[in-house]
Design a protein around this motif. Structure first.
Motif, PDB file in Angstrom:
ATOM      1  N   LEU A 286       6.412  -1.504 -11.929  1.00 42.95           N
ATOM      2  CA  LEU A 286       6.796  -1.907 -10.577  1.00 42.95           C
ATOM      3  C   LEU A 286       5.835  -2.968 -10.027  1.00 42.95           C
ATOM      4  O   LEU A 286       6.261  -3.906  -9.358  1.00 42.95           O
ATOM      5  CB  LEU A 286       6.807  -0.683  -9.663  1.00 42.95           C
ATOM      6  N   THR A 287       4.560  -2.803 -10.317  1.00 42.01           N
ATOM      7  CA  THR A 287       3.566  -3.785  -9.884  1.00 42.01           C
ATOM      8  C   THR A 287       3.842  -5.143 -10.518  1.00 42.01           C
ATOM      9  O   THR A 287       3.785  -6.181  -9.851  1.00 42.01           O
ATOM     10  CB  THR A 287       2.157  -3.307 -10.263  1.00 42.01           C
ATOM     11  N   ASP A 288       4.143  -5.146 -11.817  1.00 40.52           N
ATOM     12  CA  ASP A 288       4.462  -6.404 -12.494  1.00 40.52           C
ATOM     13  C   ASP A 288       5.697  -7.062 -11.880  1.00 40.52           C
ATOM     14  O   ASP A 288       5.747  -8.290 -11.711  1.00 40.52           O
ATOM     15  CB  ASP A 288       4.702  -6.156 -13.985  1.00 40.52           C
ATOM     16  N   ALA A 289       6.704  -6.255 -11.547  1.00 40.43           N
ATOM     17  CA  ALA A 289       7.911  -6.791 -10.924  1.00 40.43           C
ATOM     18  C   ALA A 289       7.601  -7.382  -9.552  1.00 40.43           C
ATOM     19  O   ALA A 289       8.136  -8.432  -9.181  1.00 40.43           O
ATOM     20  CB  ALA A 289       8.969  -5.695 -10.805  1.00 40.43           C
ATOM     21  N   ALA A 290       6.743  -6.704  -8.789  1.00 43.13           N
ATOM     22  CA  ALA A 290       6.350  -7.216  -7.472  1.00 43.13           C
ATOM     23  C   ALA A 290       5.604  -8.538  -7.605  1.00 43.13           C
ATOM     24  O   ALA A 290       5.870  -9.499  -6.867  1.00 43.13           O
ATOM     25  CB  ALA A 290       5.471  -6.184  -6.759  1.00 43.13           C
ATOM     26  N   TYR A 297       5.033 -18.744  -5.376  1.00 43.53           N
ATOM     27  CA  TYR A 297       4.196 -19.270  -4.287  1.00 43.53           C
ATOM     28  C   TYR A 297       2.851 -19.801  -4.780  1.00 43.53           C
ATOM     29  O   TYR A 297       2.063 -20.327  -4.001  1.00 43.53           O
ATOM     30  CB  TYR A 297       3.956 -18.187  -3.228  1.00 43.53           C
ATOM     31  N   GLY A 298       2.603 -19.652  -6.084  1.00 45.92           N
ATOM     32  CA  GLY A 298       1.366 -20.181  -6.647  1.00 45.92           C
ATOM     33  C   GLY A 298       0.131 -19.526  -6.054  1.00 45.92           C
ATOM     34  O   GLY A 298       0.084 -18.310  -5.853  1.00 45.92           O
ATOM     35  N   GLU A 299      -0.869 -20.360  -5.759  1.00 46.56           N
ATOM     36  CA  GLU A 299      -2.136 -19.834  -5.236  1.00 46.56           C
ATOM     37  C   GLU A 299      -1.954 -19.109  -3.908  1.00 46.56           C
ATOM     38  O   GLU A 299      -2.679 -18.156  -3.615  1.00 46.56           O
ATOM     39  CB  GLU A 299      -3.152 -20.966  -5.074  1.00 46.56           C
ATOM     40  N   LYS A 300      -0.975 -19.534  -3.117  1.00 44.92           N
ATOM     41  CA  LYS A 300      -0.752 -18.886  -1.815  1.00 44.92           C
ATOM     42  C   LYS A 300      -0.317 -17.425  -1.977  1.00 44.92           C
ATOM     43  O   LYS A 300      -0.526 -16.615  -1.075  1.00 44.92           O
ATOM     44  CB  LYS A 300       0.305 -19.655  -1.021  1.00 44.92           C
ATOM     45  N   GLY A 301       0.287 -17.111  -3.107  1.00 46.37           N
ATOM     46  CA  GLY A 301       0.751 -15.752  -3.336  1.00 46.37           C
ATOM     47  C   GLY A 301      -0.278 -14.832  -3.968  1.00 46.37           C
ATOM     48  O   GLY A 301      -0.018 -13.643  -4.161  1.00 46.37           O
ATOM     49  N   ILE A 302      -1.463 -15.370  -4.266  1.00 39.15           N
ATOM     50  CA  ILE A 302      -2.491 -14.565  -4.941  1.00 39.15           C
ATOM     51  C   ILE A 302      -2.870 -13.308  -4.166  1.00 39.15           C
ATOM     52  O   ILE A 302      -2.982 -12.226  -4.761  1.00 39.15           O
ATOM     53  CB  ILE A 302      -3.729 -15.428  -5.254  1.00 39.15           C
ATOM     54  N   PRO A 303      -3.075 -13.370  -2.838  1.00 44.71           N
ATOM     55  CA  PRO A 303      -3.433 -12.130  -2.131  1.00 44.71           C
ATOM     56  C   PRO A 303      -2.393 -11.022  -2.305  1.00 44.71           C
ATOM     57  O   PRO A 303      -2.753  -9.858  -2.522  1.00 44.71           O
ATOM     58  CB  PRO A 303      -3.534 -12.580  -0.669  1.00 44.71           C
ATOM     59  N   LEU A 304      -1.111 -11.363  -2.232  1.00 47.46           N
ATOM     60  CA  LEU A 304      -0.073 -10.343  -2.392  1.00 47.46           C
ATOM     61  C   LEU A 304      -0.038  -9.799  -3.819  1.00 47.46           C
ATOM     62  O   LEU A 304       0.171  -8.596  -4.027  1.00 47.46           O
ATOM     63  CB  LEU A 304       1.292 -10.909  -2.013  1.00 47.46           C
ATOM     64  N   ALA A 305      -0.253 -10.656  -4.802  1.00 48.99           N
ATOM     65  CA  ALA A 305      -0.301 -10.200  -6.189  1.00 48.99           C
ATOM     66  C   ALA A 305      -1.483  -9.263  -6.399  1.00 48.99           C
ATOM     67  O   ALA A 305      -1.365  -8.223  -7.067  1.00 48.99           O
ATOM     68  CB  ALA A 305      -0.397 -11.395  -7.142  1.00 48.99           C
ATOM     69  N   ALA A 306      -2.613  -9.615  -5.817  1.00 50.05           N
ATOM     70  CA  ALA A 306      -3.806  -8.789  -5.967  1.00 50.05           C
ATOM     71  C   ALA A 306      -3.650  -7.443  -5.256  1.00 50.05           C
ATOM     72  O   ALA A 306      -4.109  -6.409  -5.752  1.00 50.05           O
ATOM     73  CB  ALA A 306      -5.021  -9.533  -5.424  1.00 50.05           C
ATOM     74  N   ILE A 307      -2.996  -7.443  -4.104  1.00 51.86           N
ATOM     75  CA  ILE A 307      -2.750  -6.188  -3.387  1.00 51.86           C
ATOM     76  C   ILE A 307      -1.831  -5.285  -4.210  1.00 51.86           C
ATOM     77  O   ILE A 307      -2.009  -4.058  -4.242  1.00 51.86           O
ATOM     78  CB  ILE A 307      -2.160  -6.457  -1.991  1.00 51.86           C
ATOM     79  N   ALA A 308      -0.853  -5.875  -4.879  1.00 51.91           N
ATOM     80  CA  ALA A 308       0.031  -5.082  -5.743  1.00 51.91           C
ATOM     81  C   ALA A 308      -0.776  -4.392  -6.828  1.00 51.91           C
ATOM     82  O   ALA A 308      -0.574  -3.197  -7.111  1.00 51.91           O
ATOM     83  CB  ALA A 308       1.103  -5.981  -6.352  1.00 51.91           C
ATOM     84  N   ASP A 309      -1.706  -5.108  -7.445  1.00 54.68           N
ATOM     85  CA  ASP A 309      -2.568  -4.497  -8.459  1.00 54.68           C
ATOM     86  C   ASP A 309      -3.434  -3.395  -7.857  1.00 54.68           C
ATOM     87  O   ASP A 309      -3.629  -2.339  -8.462  1.00 54.68           O
ATOM     88  CB  ASP A 309      -3.466  -5.557  -9.094  1.00 54.68           C
ATOM     89  N   PHE A 310      -3.946  -3.646  -6.674  1.00 49.88           N
ATOM     90  CA  PHE A 310      -4.799  -2.661  -5.993  1.00 49.88           C
ATOM     91  C   PHE A 310      -4.049  -1.347  -5.771  1.00 49.88           C
ATOM     92  O   PHE A 310      -4.614  -0.255  -5.940  1.00 49.88           O
ATOM     93  CB  PHE A 310      -5.267  -3.231  -4.655  1.00 49.88           C
ATOM     94  N   ILE A 311      -2.785  -1.436  -5.408  1.00 49.18           N
ATOM     95  CA  ILE A 311      -1.985  -0.237  -5.156  1.00 49.18           C
ATOM     96  C   ILE A 311      -1.908   0.648  -6.402  1.00 49.18           C
ATOM     97  O   ILE A 311      -1.993   1.876  -6.320  1.00 49.18           O
ATOM     98  CB  ILE A 311      -0.575  -0.637  -4.688  1.00 49.18           C
ATOM     99  N   THR A 312      -1.816   0.009  -7.561  1.00 49.77           N
ATOM    100  CA  THR A 312      -1.676   0.763  -8.810  1.00 49.77           C
ATOM    101  C   THR A 312      -3.007   1.331  -9.288  1.00 49.77           C
ATOM    102  O   THR A 312      -3.045   2.402  -9.894  1.00 49.77           O
ATOM    103  CB  THR A 312      -1.088  -0.132  -9.906  1.00 49.77           C
ATOM    104  N   THR A 313      -4.100   0.632  -9.028  1.00 56.27           N
ATOM    105  CA  THR A 313      -5.395   1.024  -9.596  1.00 56.27           C
ATOM    106  C   THR A 313      -6.270   1.816  -8.629  1.00 56.27           C
ATOM    107  O   THR A 313      -7.338   2.273  -9.017  1.00 56.27           O
ATOM    108  CB  THR A 313      -6.177  -0.232 -10.044  1.00 56.27           C
ATOM    109  N   ARG A 314      -5.826   2.005  -7.385  1.00 51.89           N
ATOM    110  CA  ARG A 314      -6.671   2.704  -6.411  1.00 51.89           C
ATOM    111  C   ARG A 314      -6.916   4.142  -6.840  1.00 51.89           C
ATOM    112  O   ARG A 314      -6.138   4.726  -7.599  1.00 51.89           O
ATOM    113  CB  ARG A 314      -6.009   2.668  -5.014  1.00 51.89           C
ATOM    114  N   THR A 315      -7.999   4.707  -6.325  1.00 49.53           N
ATOM    115  CA  THR A 315      -8.392   6.078  -6.682  1.00 49.53           C
ATOM    116  C   THR A 315      -8.317   7.031  -5.502  1.00 49.53           C
ATOM    117  O   THR A 315      -8.732   8.187  -5.614  1.00 49.53           O
ATOM    118  CB  THR A 315      -9.814   6.090  -7.243  1.00 49.53           C
ATOM    119  N   HIS A 316      -7.822   6.550  -4.356  1.00 50.81           N
ATOM    120  CA  HIS A 316      -7.685   7.432  -3.184  1.00 50.81           C
ATOM    121  C   HIS A 316      -6.638   6.860  -2.243  1.00 50.81           C
ATOM    122  O   HIS A 316      -6.191   5.742  -2.442  1.00 50.81           O
ATOM    123  CB  HIS A 316      -9.018   7.609  -2.445  1.00 50.81           C
TER     124      HIS A 316
END
Length: 316
Positions: A286-290, A297-316
């Protein structure tokens, strides 16, 4: 709500990865945005008469947390060319609505929890009666806050935001998901389709409103709104899958709330269908799809891509 396309993504699809970019510091980004949101929330509600209900509202609203929903609102507004200032009232309102849902969710009639974000739950401090009213107060004030505090946004766009917020929190969203969730407790015949319904409404709907509202405030096109809606639907379900996994694998100290509540309540969860490891894999899909949705959006979309990864890897 989640489309058939994205329901299929939950079950099977793996989408291409998106490069987060070199030099983007997600931790710093989240900290910076969270501090801005915290400051805005602190000043959003003052304690006046009757003091008890305002104290109860502030107690839960200012109890910390990731502030993910307001941060997503700010991020999409900036992505679409808007400013933090124009999005901040809506960002705060979304956190007020989210806080209301937590207060009510913790009540004895719902999940009956004693701790939230590492602190006693609202009803344990103020009583059930005041907790209910504090949640009601936050919900009503959220809409007032958007209308009275937003500047530099055309009325038509503001109305769209209000409508999306209302739908996300009502019977077509969070409330509907919670009703079905409660009805399914203790049942052994809950289908995966029903579980997806619960969480696309109870969890993903408000995340979707957070993402899309920021874009609408900035005057996003319909194409951009659809793309960001798909992004939000995917991270919303990924968020819930990870939550279900953490309820099994994390401690109370890590979660800031009682661990193992789903098992005690005999709730059907994603790990109960797939197991822990496959659930983690589905969340990554799901994260990859997001991330694929924001890749254009290129570089402008980096924050949203990084937040998607954060959602999957968070520990709390």
């Amino acid at each position: 709500m989640t489309s058939t396309r994205d329901q299929r993504t939950v079950l099977a699809d793996t989408s291409p990865d998106v490069d987060q970019g070199i030099g983007f510091d997600l931790a710093a980004y989240l900290t910076d945005r969270r501090l801005l949101v915290e400051a805005a929330l602190e000043s959003s509600i003052k304690v006046i008469h009757p003091e008890t209900v305002y104290e109860a509202m502030r107690y839960s609203l200012l109890a910390g947390g990731k502030r993910l929903r307001p941060i997503l609102c700010l991020a999409t507004c900036e992505l679409m060319g808007g400013t933090i200032d124009m999005a901040m009232p809506t960002a705060c309102a979304l956190e007020m609505i989210h806080t209301m849902s937590l207060i009510h969710d913790d009540l004895p009639a719902m999940d009956n929890d004693d701790y939230r974000r590492g602190k006693l739950t609202n009803h344990k401090v103020f009583g059930e009666d005041v907790a209910i009213l504090a949640g009601d107060g936050l919900l009503a004030y959220a809409f007032e806050f958007v209308v009275t505090q937003t500047q530099g946004v055309p009325a038509e766009q503001l109305l769209q935001v209000i409508a999306r917020m209302g739908r996300a929190v009502g019977a077509a969203g969070l409330v509907g998901g919670q009703v079905v969730d409660l009805a399914c407790e203790g049942k052994t015949d809950v289908s995966l389709e029903m579980l997806n319904f619960i969480h696309t409404h109870k969890t993903a709907a408000l995340l979707e409103a957070s993402v899309v509202s920021g874009a609408i405030l900035a005057g996003a096109s319909e194409t951009d709104v659809q793309r960001l809606t798909h992004y939000a639907e995917n991270i919303g379900l990924a968020f819930q899958i990870v939550d279900d996994v953490l309820d099994i694998t994390a401690t109370q100290e890590e979660l800031g709330k009682t661990a193992g509540k789903d098992l005690l309540a005999k709730k059907v969860t994603y790990p109960s269908f797939w197991g822990v490891e496959e659930s983690r894999q589905r969340a990554r899909q799901l994260t990859d799809a997001a991330k694929a949705e924001v890749a254009p959006y290129g570089e402008k979309g980096i924050p949203l891509a990084a937040i998607a990864d954060f959602i999957t890897t968070r520990t709390h």
